[in-house]
Scaffold this motif. Structure first.
Motif, mmCIF file in Angstrom:
data_model
loop_
_atom_site.group_PDB
_atom_site.id
_atom_site.type_symbol
_atom_site.label_atom_id
_atom_site.label_comp_id
_atom_site.label_asym_id
_atom_site.label_seq_id
_atom_site.Cartn_x
_atom_site.Cartn_y
_atom_site.Cartn_z
ATOM 1 N N ARG A 137 3.696 1.798 16.600
ATOM 2 C CA ARG A 137 2.471 1.257 16.064
ATOM 3 C C ARG A 137 3.253 1.628 14.750
ATOM 4 O O ARG A 137 3.427 3.082 13.994
ATOM 5 C CB ARG A 137 1.471 1.784 15.854
ATOM 6 N N GLU A 138 2.985 1.627 12.785
ATOM 7 C CA GLU A 138 3.350 1.999 11.614
ATOM 8 C C GLU A 138 2.366 3.590 10.979
ATOM 9 O O GLU A 138 0.469 3.403 12.056
ATOM 10 C CB GLU A 138 3.890 0.856 10.428
ATOM 11 N N TRP A 139 2.294 4.074 10.128
ATOM 12 C CA TRP A 139 1.425 4.956 9.793
ATOM 13 C C TRP A 139 0.551 4.266 8.949
ATOM 14 O O TRP A 139 -1.040 4.983 9.730
ATOM 15 C CB TRP A 139 2.050 6.117 8.473
ATOM 16 N N GLN A 140 0.374 3.568 8.590
ATOM 17 C CA GLN A 140 -1.338 2.688 8.089
ATOM 18 C C GLN A 140 -1.672 1.540 8.516
ATOM 19 O O GLN A 140 -0.746 -0.093 8.531
ATOM 20 C CB GLN A 140 -1.506 3.469 6.809
ATOM 21 N N GLY A 141 -2.824 1.736 9.518
ATOM 22 C CA GLY A 141 -3.439 0.358 9.701
ATOM 23 C C GLY A 141 -2.496 -0.429 11.704
ATOM 24 O O GLY A 141 -2.305 0.428 12.144
ATOM 25 N N ASP A 142 -2.378 -0.824 11.440
ATOM 26 C CA ASP A 142 -2.740 -1.517 13.363
ATOM 27 C C ASP A 142 -0.903 -1.940 13.489
ATOM 28 O O ASP A 142 -0.426 -2.882 14.302
ATOM 29 C CB ASP A 142 -3.377 -2.513 13.850
ATOM 30 N N ALA A 143 -0.239 -2.616 12.210
ATOM 31 C CA ALA A 143 0.669 -2.849 12.514
ATOM 32 C C ALA A 143 1.429 -2.102 13.476
ATOM 33 O O ALA A 143 1.622 -1.272 12.898
ATOM 34 C CB ALA A 143 1.773 -3.172 11.150
ATOM 35 N N HIS A 144 2.622 -3.225 14.409
ATOM 36 C CA HIS A 144 4.229 -2.895 14.762
ATOM 37 C C HIS A 144 5.365 -2.713 15.060
ATOM 38 O O HIS A 144 5.440 -4.189 13.896
ATOM 39 C CB HIS A 144 3.644 -2.500 16.471
ATOM 40 N N THR B 293 0.521 -1.133 -0.224
ATOM 41 C CA THR B 293 -0.158 -0.094 -0.099
ATOM 42 C C THR B 293 0.421 0.809 0.236
ATOM 43 O O THR B 293 1.637 1.887 0.994
ATOM 44 C CB THR B 293 -1.036 0.397 1.742
ATOM 45 N N VAL B 294 0.804 1.870 -0.669
ATOM 46 C CA VAL B 294 1.004 3.517 -0.749
ATOM 47 C C VAL B 294 1.374 4.085 0.377
ATOM 48 O O VAL B 294 0.210 4.551 0.854
ATOM 49 C CB VAL B 294 0.917 4.533 -1.815
ATOM 50 N N LEU B 295 2.762 4.520 0.854
ATOM 51 C CA LEU B 295 2.089 5.607 1.820
ATOM 52 C C LEU B 295 2.201 7.644 1.269
ATOM 53 O O LEU B 295 2.913 7.183 0.319
ATOM 54 C CB LEU B 295 3.141 5.698 2.796
ATOM 55 N N ARG B 296 1.209 7.989 1.694
ATOM 56 C CA ARG B 296 1.442 9.104 1.156
ATOM 57 C C ARG B 296 1.458 10.161 2.363
ATOM 58 O O ARG B 296 0.407 10.015 3.378
ATOM 59 C CB ARG B 296 -0.114 9.087 1.008
ATOM 60 N N TRP B 297 1.435 11.394 2.153
ATOM 61 C CA TRP B 297 2.561 12.785 2.812
ATOM 62 C C TRP B 297 1.893 13.894 1.980
ATOM 63 O O TRP B 297 2.860 14.165 1.742
ATOM 64 C CB TRP B 297 3.924 12.823 3.327
ATOM 65 N N HIS B 298 0.514 14.310 2.147
ATOM 66 C CA HIS B 298 -0.172 15.947 1.700
ATOM 67 C C HIS B 298 0.813 16.806 2.407
ATOM 68 O O HIS B 298 0.818 17.040 3.992
ATOM 69 C CB HIS B 298 -1.339 15.215 1.582
ATOM 70 N N ILE B 299 1.758 17.626 1.575
ATOM 71 C CA ILE B 299 2.273 18.818 1.751
ATOM 72 C C ILE B 299 1.726 20.140 1.831
ATOM 73 O O ILE B 299 0.767 20.008 1.610
ATOM 74 C CB ILE B 299 3.345 19.051 1.332
ATOM 75 N N THR B 300 1.578 20.974 3.434
ATOM 76 C CA THR B 300 0.913 22.032 3.168
ATOM 77 C C THR B 300 1.980 22.841 3.645
ATOM 78 O O THR B 300 2.924 22.594 3.928
ATOM 79 C CB THR B 300 -0.364 21.840 4.457
ATOM 80 N N LEU C 35 6.209 5.860 -1.145
ATOM 81 C CA LEU C 35 5.532 7.045 -0.314
ATOM 82 C C LEU C 35 5.797 7.766 -1.278
ATOM 83 O O LEU C 35 6.484 8.165 -2.225
ATOM 84 C CB LEU C 35 6.853 6.903 0.254
ATOM 85 N N LEU C 36 4.507 8.463 -1.550
ATOM 86 C CA LEU C 36 4.022 9.859 -2.052
ATOM 87 C C LEU C 36 4.245 10.996 -1.199
ATOM 88 O O LEU C 36 3.908 11.170 -0.578
ATOM 89 C CB LEU C 36 2.552 9.642 -2.431
ATOM 90 N N ILE C 37 5.244 11.831 -1.520
ATOM 91 C CA ILE C 37 5.121 13.230 -1.093
ATOM 92 C C ILE C 37 4.731 14.486 -2.391
ATOM 93 O O ILE C 37 5.518 14.652 -2.635
ATOM 94 C CB ILE C 37 6.748 13.246 -0.473
ATOM 95 N N LEU D 59 2.872 7.227 20.688
ATOM 96 C CA LEU D 59 4.366 7.079 19.475
ATOM 97 C C LEU D 59 2.832 6.516 18.331
ATOM 98 O O LEU D 59 2.938 5.592 18.647
ATOM 99 C CB LEU D 59 5.797 6.474 20.082
ATOM 100 N N ARG D 60 3.567 6.821 17.327
ATOM 101 C CA ARG D 60 3.140 6.574 15.912
ATOM 102 C C ARG D 60 4.007 7.029 14.791
ATOM 103 O O ARG D 60 4.258 7.976 14.692
ATOM 104 C CB ARG D 60 1.410 7.121 15.841
ATOM 105 N N MET D 61 4.200 6.178 14.008
ATOM 106 C CA MET D 61 5.765 6.550 13.074
ATOM 107 C C MET D 61 3.765 7.337 12.036
ATOM 108 O O MET D 61 3.334 7.299 12.278
ATOM 109 C CB MET D 61 5.547 5.024 11.877
ATOM 110 N N GLY D 62 5.137 8.239 11.649
ATOM 111 C CA GLY D 62 4.692 9.291 10.237
ATOM 112 C C GLY D 62 4.694 8.278 8.916
ATOM 113 O O GLY D 62 5.538 7.602 8.609
ATOM 114 N N PRO D 63 4.427 9.221 7.868
ATOM 115 C CA PRO D 63 4.142 8.669 6.683
ATOM 116 C C PRO D 63 6.086 8.210 6.052
ATOM 117 O O PRO D 63 6.323 6.529 5.582
ATOM 118 C CB PRO D 63 3.700 8.773 5.529
ATOM 119 N N LEU D 64 6.966 9.096 6.762
ATOM 120 C CA LEU D 64 7.823 8.854 5.944
ATOM 121 C C LEU D 64 8.577 7.996 7.090
ATOM 122 O O LEU D 64 9.712 7.756 7.398
ATOM 123 C CB LEU D 64 8.890 10.148 6.067
ATOM 124 N N GLY D 65 8.714 8.153 7.841
ATOM 125 C CA GLY D 65 9.335 6.984 8.951
ATOM 126 C C GLY D 65 8.755 6.144 9.454
ATOM 127 O O GLY D 65 9.651 4.556 8.785
#
Length: 314
Positions: free
Chosen positions: A188-195, A86-93, A147-149, A129-135
């Motif tokens: 925990r990772e960014w998407q889902g419940d995986a650690h 699954t693609v991880l997504r970080w939408h920039i503002t 990863l999509l930035i 704690l939770r990982m971000g998309p880049l992490g």
């Protein structure tokens, strides 16, 4: 689709409230939950080579082009073809910062939990704690993550420079874990419940992620940032490319009608003249005007003007 004015503007309720007006089926690109359109994406000339160069060099791919040109769909297709998950997504503002992309720490939530438990209670930092998309993309894996930035040109001026060390070294530290009493913490990772177990706060990738960064070309980037990227600029589409895109979304029967051909020609002429238009506007126009039961000439022109409205002004 068959054109039908579902809304007529008289405010009258349906004659039979138990049988409301049936609304049309949504076009494929507006169905929810959103599904990936990687099978419909048609890469322009040169993009395949740019993707393969980025994969081989383990460098981010910086894709520049106007809105709606398919920049963010590239990674969906690559991830599907190469089974990158699954693609991880970080939408920039303008408020986006590097730390939030690496990890999130709820310090206030932890303080509140400590007060509720009182002294001597369990002080587990992991739930906060939770990982971000880049992490998450930089966690050790057997295969690269995708990863999509998105829209990095919308960022604060310092963010591209802040990214340099992480993109070069492929590692980062979580200070809250580096000084925590427990050596290994499952975060925990960014998407889902995986650690994933993080040891002494250090995250080090084993396979550099496949990163696509998109830009609308609204700003320049530092040379130090650009040299760490493989760069590609989306070209103006050709008639053949546009036809393939419309066929991929709607089928040859709709794409090769006289009205679809006319809309394609008008769209390309306006693009060539320098107007700002997105490919999904063309798809919207073909969907409404090239199907069975298209509206009469006067209404057709009004709908075309509405859908193919230039994007550079309101």
């Amino acid at each position: 689709m068959t054109w039908q004015p579902f809304y007529v503007g008289d405010g009258a309720a349906p004659a039979d409230p138990d049988r409301p007006v049936a609304l049309p089926k949504a076009p494929p690109w507006r169905e929810f939950p959103r599904r990936s359109l990687h099978e419909q994406f048609v890469p322009p000339p040169g993009l395949v080579e740019a993707v393969n160069a980025a994969l081989a060099l383990r460098r981010p791919l910086l894709v520049t082009g106007p809105a709606g040109s398919g920049k963010s769909t590239v990674i969906e297709q690559v991830a599907a073809e190469l089974a990158l998950g699954t693609v991880l997504r970080w939408h920039i503002t303008s408020r986006s910062g590097l730390t939030e992309a690496l990890y999130r720490y709820d310090a206030l939530g932890r303080i509140h939990a400590q007060r509720l438990k009182g002294r001597g209670g369990d002080d587990d930092i992991a739930p906060f704690l939770r990982m971000g998309p880049l992490g998450t993309a930089l966690l050790p894996t057997d295969r690269p993550r995708a990863l999509l930035i998105d829209e990095i040109d919308k960022s604060d001026l310092d963010l591209p420079s802040d990214l340099l060390d992480v993109l070069e070294r492929g590692e980062f530290e979580i200070p809250e874990l580096a000084r925590y009493e427990t050596d290994v913490v499952a975060v925990r990772e960014w998407q889902g419940d995986a650690h994933h177990d993080v040891e002494r706060g250090r995250v080090q990738c084993t396979e550099f992620p496949f990163i696509v960064m998109t830009s609308n070309g609204e700003r320049d980037f530092p040379a130090a940032f650009l040299r760490r990227c493989v760069r590609f600029t989306m070209p103006l589409p050709t008639p053949e490319t546009l036809l393939r895109i419309v066929e991929a979304h709607m089928g040859a029967r709709t794409a090769r009608t006289p009205e679809a051909d006319r809309l394609l020609t008008v769209f390309l002429e306006r693009l060539t003249a320098g107007e700002s238009l997105a490919v999904d506007q063309l798809l919207n126009a073909v969907h409404l005007l090239a199907g069975d039961g298209a509206p009469d000439e006067n209404r057709r022109q009004a709908i075309e003007d509405l859908i193919l409205r230039e994007l550079s002004h309101a």
